[in-house]
Design a protein around this motif. Structure first.
Motif: not given
Length: 187
Positions: A41-69
């Motif tokens: 997500m940090r890389t995505a924000a730095a390089l203007s990624v338009s959208e994240l499509y999240v599938v399967g067992r990928t943790p939600a981008p707004n979860s606390p552990k993801v947000q920590k990094t």
């Protein structure tokens, strides 16, 4: 030479942002570590990624552990959650993206050999298993990061960063001035 200050950094980044002529998105299929997702997500924000499509067992981008990094970069990204990779790929195609898998596969080409000068959605797979057979079958193309060392693969977040940069590098390529040693003082 000196480091750039805050205003100078903003100007520098703004000049590169103006050169973004194509959209870039990421499809994360079963990327399990929340720390890898946060780093992506940090890389995505730095390089203007338009959208994240999240599938399967990928943790939600707004979860606390993801947000920590991710360190707050989630506010710059949009994401959607999909039950399976087929539905996510259909959504990416409906949004106008060429779907490119990042995978060490028999028909994959070095990323630099692919023409990525268009709207691209990179599919990123699981840390251990990579992309599923279904995801690979849905790709318009597959690319990999060539490596010359003794290690045969990269961390998924690092590989994603390299791939995102390659997509942007190709789009920027025609307009980037090249400085020779005599021009360095003028820059």
């Amino acid at each position: 030479m000196r480091q750039l200050g805050g205003t100078e950094l903003k100007r520098l980044h703004r000049s590169w942002r103006r050169k973004d002529s194509f959209r870039l998105s990421l499809l994360l299929e079963d990327v399990q570590s929340p720390f890898n997702v946060g780093s992506i997500m940090r890389t995505a924000a730095a390089l203007s990624v338009s959208e994240l499509y999240v599938v399967g067992r990928t943790p939600a981008p707004n979860s606390p552990k993801v947000q920590k990094t991710a360190l707050g970069t989630g506010r710059y990204l949009s994401f959607s959650t999909h039950e399976d990779v087929k539905t996510a790929v259909q959504a990416a195609r409906a949004d106008g993206y060429l779907v490119v898998g990042l995978e060490l596969a028999d028909e994959a080409q070095p990323l630099a050999a692919l023409d990525l000068r268009r709207d691209v959605c990179l599919i990123i797979g699981n840390e251990d298993r990579g992309l599923s057979a279904t995801a690979l079958s849905l790709c318009d193309a597959a690319g990999y990061v060539p490596q010359t060392g003794r290690v045969g693969s990269l961390n998924v977040a690092v590989a994603t960063a390299v791939a995102c940069y390659e997509v942007r590098r190709q789009a920027w390529g025609a307009g980037v001035p090249v400085l020779d040693s005599g021009d360095a003082d003028e820059a």
